[in-house]
Write a protein that holds these residues in place. Sequence first.
Motif, PDB file in Angstrom:
ATOM      1  N   VAL A  41      81.069 -76.379  27.290  1.00  0.00           N
ATOM      2  CA  VAL A  41      82.381 -75.725  27.415  1.00  0.00           C
ATOM      3  C   VAL A  41      83.053 -75.666  26.049  1.00  0.00           C
ATOM      4  O   VAL A  41      83.639 -74.643  25.661  1.00  0.00           O
ATOM      5  N   ALA A  42      82.976 -76.766  25.289  1.00  0.00           N
ATOM      6  CA  ALA A  42      83.554 -76.778  23.944  1.00  0.00           C
ATOM      7  C   ALA A  42      82.853 -75.771  23.033  1.00  0.00           C
ATOM      8  O   ALA A  42      83.492 -75.082  22.235  1.00  0.00           O
ATOM      9  N   ALA A  43      81.531 -75.682  23.157  1.00  0.00           N
ATOM     10  CA  ALA A  43      80.781 -74.718  22.343  1.00  0.00           C
ATOM     11  C   ALA A  43      81.174 -73.289  22.705  1.00  0.00           C
ATOM     12  O   ALA A  43      81.307 -72.425  21.835  1.00  0.00           O
ATOM     13  N   ILE A  44      81.379 -73.041  24.003  1.00  0.00           N
ATOM     14  CA  ILE A  44      81.837 -71.720  24.438  1.00  0.00           C
ATOM     15  C   ILE A  44      83.186 -71.403  23.804  1.00  0.00           C
ATOM     16  O   ILE A  44      83.421 -70.294  23.302  1.00  0.00           O
ATOM     17  N   ALA A  45      84.084 -72.395  23.807  1.00  0.00           N
ATOM     18  CA  ALA A  45      85.409 -72.181  23.209  1.00  0.00           C
ATOM     19  C   ALA A  45      85.305 -71.890  21.715  1.00  0.00           C
ATOM     20  O   ALA A  45      86.039 -71.052  21.181  1.00  0.00           O
ATOM     21  N   ARG A  46      84.378 -72.562  21.032  1.00  0.00           N
ATOM     22  CA  ARG A  46      84.177 -72.269  19.602  1.00  0.00           C
ATOM     23  C   ARG A  46      83.634 -70.858  19.430  1.00  0.00           C
ATOM     24  O   ARG A  46      84.077 -70.108  18.549  1.00  0.00           O
ATOM     25  N   GLY A  47      82.685 -70.499  20.265  1.00  0.00           N
ATOM     26  CA  GLY A  47      82.076 -69.183  20.156  1.00  0.00           C
ATOM     27  C   GLY A  47      83.049 -68.059  20.462  1.00  0.00           C
ATOM     28  O   GLY A  47      82.916 -66.947  19.939  1.00  0.00           O
ATOM     29  N   THR A  51      90.271 -71.251  18.054  1.00  0.00           N
ATOM     30  CA  THR A  51      90.938 -71.892  16.915  1.00  0.00           C
ATOM     31  C   THR A  51      92.390 -71.420  16.784  1.00  0.00           C
ATOM     32  O   THR A  51      92.676 -70.223  16.846  1.00  0.00           O
ATOM     33  N   ASP A  52      93.290 -72.399  16.622  1.00  0.00           N
ATOM     34  CA  ASP A  52      94.723 -72.156  16.406  1.00  0.00           C
ATOM     35  C   ASP A  52      95.404 -71.488  17.596  1.00  0.00           C
ATOM     36  O   ASP A  52      96.505 -70.950  17.461  1.00  0.00           O
ATOM     37  N   LYS A  53      94.790 -71.555  18.769  1.00  0.00           N
ATOM     38  CA  LYS A  53      95.395 -70.938  19.952  1.00  0.00           C
ATOM     39  C   LYS A  53      95.953 -71.994  20.903  1.00  0.00           C
ATOM     40  O   LYS A  53      95.458 -73.117  20.973  1.00  0.00           O
ATOM     41  N   SER A  54      96.987 -71.620  21.629  1.00  0.00           N
ATOM     42  CA  SER A  54      97.528 -72.480  22.690  1.00  0.00           C
ATOM     43  C   SER A  54      96.746 -72.185  23.963  1.00  0.00           C
ATOM     44  O   SER A  54      96.492 -71.024  24.297  1.00  0.00           O
ATOM     45  N   VAL A  55      96.362 -73.255  24.682  1.00  0.00           N
ATOM     46  CA  VAL A  55      95.430 -73.108  25.805  1.00  0.00           C
ATOM     47  C   VAL A  55      96.032 -73.674  27.091  1.00  0.00           C
ATOM     48  O   VAL A  55      96.546 -74.796  27.100  1.00  0.00           O
ATOM     49  N   LEU A  56      95.953 -72.889  28.158  1.00  0.00           N
ATOM     50  CA  LEU A  56      96.261 -73.355  29.508  1.00  0.00           C
ATOM     51  C   LEU A  56      94.946 -73.669  30.195  1.00  0.00           C
ATOM     52  O   LEU A  56      94.087 -72.795  30.326  1.00  0.00           O
ATOM     53  N   LYS A  72      87.183 -80.484  18.625  1.00  0.00           N
ATOM     54  CA  LYS A  72      86.062 -79.658  18.168  1.00  0.00           C
ATOM     55  C   LYS A  72      86.415 -78.190  17.932  1.00  0.00           C
ATOM     56  O   LYS A  72      85.657 -77.480  17.278  1.00  0.00           O
ATOM     57  N   CYS A  73      87.540 -77.741  18.493  1.00  0.00           N
ATOM     58  CA  CYS A  73      87.830 -76.305  18.444  1.00  0.00           C
ATOM     59  C   CYS A  73      89.089 -75.970  17.670  1.00  0.00           C
ATOM     60  O   CYS A  73      89.379 -74.794  17.463  1.00  0.00           O
ATOM     61  N   GLY A  74      89.863 -76.973  17.288  1.00  0.00           N
ATOM     62  CA  GLY A  74      91.033 -76.735  16.463  1.00  0.00           C
ATOM     63  C   GLY A  74      92.128 -75.939  17.138  1.00  0.00           C
ATOM     64  O   GLY A  74      92.824 -75.138  16.495  1.00  0.00           O
ATOM     65  N   GLU A 238      74.165 -66.954  25.607  1.00  0.00           N
ATOM     66  CA  GLU A 238      74.366 -65.976  24.538  1.00  0.00           C
ATOM     67  C   GLU A 238      75.513 -66.387  23.618  1.00  0.00           C
ATOM     68  O   GLU A 238      75.544 -66.019  22.448  1.00  0.00           O
ATOM     69  N   VAL A 239      76.462 -67.164  24.150  1.00  0.00           N
ATOM     70  CA  VAL A 239      77.591 -67.626  23.347  1.00  0.00           C
ATOM     71  C   VAL A 239      77.221 -68.853  22.522  1.00  0.00           C
ATOM     72  O   VAL A 239      77.599 -68.971  21.355  1.00  0.00           O
TER      73      VAL A 239
END
Length: 262
Positions: A41-47, A51-56, A72-74, A238-239
């Motif tokens: 899931v973290a790798a998907i978020a990086r892909g 980065t620098d986004k607010s997340v719900l 891991k995703c900043g 793929e991500v």
Amino acid sequence: FTTRGNRMVEYTDVMSAAYNETAAVMYRQKYSEGDPTWDTVAAIARGLNFTDKSVLDVGCGPGINAEQLLNKCGISSYVGFDASEAQINAAKNAGLDETKTKFFVGDACSTALTDDENNDLQLDVALASFVVPHLASTQDIKALLTFCKRFTKPNASTYVVIGDDYGVVRASGEARDAMLGPVKYHLPENEPKWKTGVKFDVVFSPDFIVPAYLWDVEDVATCAKAIFSHVDTINAWEVVKDLGTSLPKEAAQVMFVLHCRD
């Protein structure tokens, strides 16, 4: 967020009872940082460039995504929402950066949008990872997606991470173990075949059994298309294939991301 109404109350009560304080600790231990599924899931978020986004994070559990996304995703900030008070308490006690995280208890499928202090939240991205199996109907899936849309900025993206449960049961032992570990799927004896809408049990341990429902990826995409103008189905492999993940390729290939936006 303010919860009212009685839709899904019985199911939410079952979930809250299942995810008690002991179960919340067990859940955090199983899906701690480094677990193949949540690492993916973290790798998907990086892909997908969180980065620098607010997340719900809807259905955030004990804050594992928060830990991964912050470390891991900043991401810039994080709001977690879950129906289980025990899970939220575990998240609040996980030692996360309180200046960047907020957690709320409530059922996203029956939460009223009142004019309280939190209803002006407009976040950059919404994430719902492995939440759909805990929803009992397509109406509830649509309600979840509407909730995500309500608390994100105009034209923001909602990402739904879902496992193809048909693929999970067909996967090899190594891939299945990587995704589930000790967790077992128990289908009713009178349901010999996996088919959409079947209710089953997710067995973490003899004392930690959670009811769930089987949804095909296309079922969820159809619901999303009723809420969003654009819905893309992305294979997780793929991500993440070039980003590094401890999840085997065969396991990642039966995970999908629905990218929903207007």
